[in-house]
Scaffold this active site. Structure first.
Site, PDB file in Angstrom:
ATOM      1  N   HIS A 135     -99.848 -17.755 -48.036  1.00 21.92           N
ATOM      2  CA  HIS A 135     -99.079 -16.559 -48.376  1.00 21.92           C
ATOM      3  C   HIS A 135     -97.749 -16.568 -47.630  1.00 21.92           C
ATOM      4  O   HIS A 135     -97.576 -17.314 -46.669  1.00 21.92           O
ATOM      5  CB  HIS A 135     -99.856 -15.289 -48.008  1.00 21.92           C
ATOM      6  CG  HIS A 135    -100.892 -14.912 -49.024  1.00 21.92           C
ATOM      7  ND1 HIS A 135    -102.166 -15.416 -48.996  1.00 21.92           N
ATOM      8  CD2 HIS A 135    -100.829 -14.090 -50.104  1.00 21.92           C
ATOM      9  CE1 HIS A 135    -102.850 -14.928 -50.019  1.00 21.92           C
ATOM     10  NE2 HIS A 135    -102.069 -14.118 -50.706  1.00 21.92           N
ATOM     11  N   LYS A 139     -97.069 -11.266 -44.583  1.00 20.06           N
ATOM     12  CA  LYS A 139     -98.428 -10.760 -44.846  1.00 20.06           C
ATOM     13  C   LYS A 139     -99.093 -10.362 -43.532  1.00 20.06           C
ATOM     14  O   LYS A 139     -99.096 -11.118 -42.570  1.00 20.06           O
ATOM     15  CB  LYS A 139     -99.240 -11.824 -45.591  1.00 20.06           C
ATOM     16  CG  LYS A 139    -100.585 -11.289 -46.039  1.00 20.06           C
ATOM     17  CD  LYS A 139    -101.212 -12.149 -47.097  1.00 20.06           C
ATOM     18  CE  LYS A 139    -102.597 -11.634 -47.472  1.00 20.06           C
ATOM     19  NZ  LYS A 139    -102.561 -10.254 -47.999  1.00 20.06           N
TER      20      LYS A 139
HETATM   21  N1  NAP Z   1    -104.676  -6.467 -54.338  1.00 19.00           N
HETATM   22  C1  NAP Z   1    -103.635  -7.201 -54.770  1.00 19.00           C
HETATM   23  O1  NAP Z   1    -103.599  -7.707 -55.901  1.00 19.00           O
HETATM   24  C2  NAP Z   1    -102.470  -7.403 -53.840  1.00 19.00           C
HETATM   25  C3  NAP Z   1    -101.356  -8.165 -54.207  1.00 19.00           C
HETATM   26  C4  NAP Z   1    -100.272  -8.250 -53.349  1.00 19.00           C
HETATM   27  C5  NAP Z   1    -100.316  -7.588 -52.129  1.00 19.00           C
HETATM   28  N2  NAP Z   1    -101.419  -6.876 -51.773  1.00 19.00           N
HETATM   29  C6  NAP Z   1    -101.500  -6.101 -50.540  1.00 19.00           C
HETATM   30  O2  NAP Z   1    -100.781  -4.894 -50.746  1.00 19.00           O
HETATM   31  C7  NAP Z   1    -100.276  -4.410 -49.504  1.00 19.00           C
HETATM   32  C8  NAP Z   1     -98.776  -4.154 -49.624  1.00 19.00           C
HETATM   33  O3  NAP Z   1     -98.098  -5.354 -49.875  1.00 19.00           O
HETATM   34  P1  NAP Z   1     -96.496  -5.399 -50.014  1.00 19.00           P
HETATM   35  O4  NAP Z   1     -96.185  -6.831 -50.213  1.00 19.00           O
HETATM   36  O5  NAP Z   1     -96.005  -4.390 -50.987  1.00 19.00           O
HETATM   37  O6  NAP Z   1     -96.064  -4.943 -48.522  1.00 19.00           O
HETATM   38  P2  NAP Z   1     -94.659  -4.366 -48.058  1.00 19.00           P
HETATM   39  O7  NAP Z   1     -93.552  -4.931 -48.854  1.00 19.00           O
HETATM   40  O8  NAP Z   1     -94.641  -4.531 -46.567  1.00 19.00           O
HETATM   41  O9  NAP Z   1     -94.735  -2.799 -48.380  1.00 19.00           O
HETATM   42  C9  NAP Z   1     -95.604  -1.921 -47.711  1.00 19.00           C
HETATM   43  C10 NAP Z   1     -95.125  -0.490 -47.965  1.00 19.00           C
HETATM   44  O10 NAP Z   1     -96.071   0.406 -47.361  1.00 19.00           O
HETATM   45  C11 NAP Z   1     -95.346   1.465 -46.761  1.00 19.00           C
HETATM   46  N3  NAP Z   1     -96.157   2.109 -45.732  1.00 19.00           N
HETATM   47  C12 NAP Z   1     -96.544   1.637 -44.521  1.00 19.00           C
HETATM   48  N4  NAP Z   1     -97.293   2.554 -43.878  1.00 19.00           N
HETATM   49  C13 NAP Z   1     -97.389   3.625 -44.714  1.00 19.00           C
HETATM   50  C14 NAP Z   1     -98.052   4.871 -44.634  1.00 19.00           C
HETATM   51  N5  NAP Z   1     -98.764   5.245 -43.561  1.00 19.00           N
HETATM   52  N6  NAP Z   1     -97.969   5.717 -45.686  1.00 19.00           N
HETATM   53  C15 NAP Z   1     -97.230   5.399 -46.757  1.00 19.00           C
HETATM   54  N7  NAP Z   1     -96.580   4.215 -46.907  1.00 19.00           N
HETATM   55  C16 NAP Z   1     -96.658   3.355 -45.884  1.00 19.00           C
HETATM   56  C17 NAP Z   1     -94.116   0.793 -46.209  1.00 19.00           C
HETATM   57  O11 NAP Z   1     -93.115   1.793 -46.046  1.00 19.00           O
HETATM   58  P3  NAP Z   1     -91.865   1.582 -45.072  1.00 19.00           P
HETATM   59  O12 NAP Z   1     -91.130   0.412 -45.617  1.00 19.00           O
HETATM   60  O13 NAP Z   1     -91.160   2.880 -45.196  1.00 19.00           O
HETATM   61  O14 NAP Z   1     -92.481   1.316 -43.714  1.00 19.00           O
HETATM   62  C18 NAP Z   1     -93.759  -0.178 -47.351  1.00 19.00           C
HETATM   63  O15 NAP Z   1     -92.997   0.459 -48.341  1.00 19.00           O
HETATM   64  C19 NAP Z   1    -100.686  -5.462 -48.474  1.00 19.00           C
HETATM   65  O16 NAP Z   1    -101.912  -5.072 -47.881  1.00 19.00           O
HETATM   66  C20 NAP Z   1    -100.900  -6.718 -49.309  1.00 19.00           C
HETATM   67  O17 NAP Z   1    -101.787  -7.635 -48.719  1.00 19.00           O
HETATM   68  C21 NAP Z   1    -102.483  -6.778 -52.605  1.00 19.00           C
END
Ligand code: NAP
Length: 239
Positions: A135, A139
């Protein structure tokens, strides 16, 4: 459908694009800066919540939405220990929860291939199984939620494997998962059976985040108005 997005990072933005393309309204986008807007009054204007944040935030976010009686699709990985309580909360509040370690259609087909291959390999002592996942460097969790799902499927089928472990091992009861963090990999997973004679390897490579985002919107369309605990298998009609 009115969608509330919790988490407006890489996945939140990709989901918004697909949701709008499919004719939905994104009526709320919650990040850390406006977390206070996540309250029951605002939530009740949504038909469904889609939560993609971070492992240490997901539990609280999901429980608050379920308390408000709103169906939740959650893709945040790395909080598996909180899932049983969240499932119980969804049932108590007569609403719906769908968590998936991976929302892509391809990976959910890959899961079925993995289970079938593992069942065929059970008892074949000449093969040693190992896994690899790659990844991007941002991550938070390691190994990935998808890798854990794949590992649990293998362990369920192979009598000689009891647990998974991150990194190399000489313990024959452990399934090693080798993890790498390289930009800009959206997600690559492989399961390999190695013997002195040959290897059998299955591999899934995501080219971008579109597959995860599309699956999350399909899941939201599926659970809106439903009650209960669902999986991507239900959305995709995989039996
Ligand atoms: N299941 C699937 O198919 C799949 C696929 C891809 C990723 N994922 C998972 O999805 C998650 C997010 O991935 P990403 O790539 O989008 O990460 P990312 O780009 O880091 O985005 C995370 C977001 O969460 C927000 N956040 C953090 N703490 C929060 C809270 N307490 N309340 C509300 N919002 C909050 C952050 O806001 P700020 O920027 O304002 O801090 C940011 O906008 C990860 O766990 C990843 O492993 C899952």
């Amino acid at each position: 459908m009115n969608i509330a997005l919790i988490g407006y990072g890489k996945m939140g933005k990709a989901i918004e694009e697909i949701a709008i393309q499919r004719g939905h309204q994104v009526m709320m986008r919650i990040g850390t800066a406006n977390r206070h807007e996540l309250n029951p009054g605002n939530l009740r204007r949504a038909d469904v919540v889609i939560e993609f944040t971070r492992p240490d935030a997901a539990r609280q976010n999901v429980l608050e939405c379920l308390d408000a009686g709103i169906p939740v699709v959650c893709g945040t990985t790395g909080w598996n220990d909180g899932l049983p309580a969240a499932k119980m909360k969804a049932v108590e509040n007569d609403t719906a929860l769908l968590w998936a370690s991976n929302f892509s259609v391809g990976v959910n087909i890959f899961f079925e291939v993995n289970k079938l291959l593992a069942s065929l390999m059970n008892g074949r002592q000449e093969y040693e199984v190992s896994m690899e996942e790659i990844h991007h460097t941002q991550k938070k969790d390691s190994p990935s939620g998808t890798a854990i799902s794949l590992a649990e499927q293998v362990i369920d089928s192979l009598d000689n494997k009891k647990h998974w472990i991150e990194g190399p091992t000489t313990n024959p009861e452990l399934l090693p998962i080798h993890t790498q963090r390289i930009d800009p990999y959206p997600g690559t997973h492989s399961v390999k059976y190695h013997s002195a004679i040959d290897d059998i390897e299955i591999i899934h490579t995501a080219h971008n985040r579109k597959g995860f985002a599309t699956g999350a919107v399909l899941a939201a369309e599926f659970i809106a108005g439903k009650k209960g605990i669902f999986e991507m298998k239900d959305v995709l009609g995989i039996r």
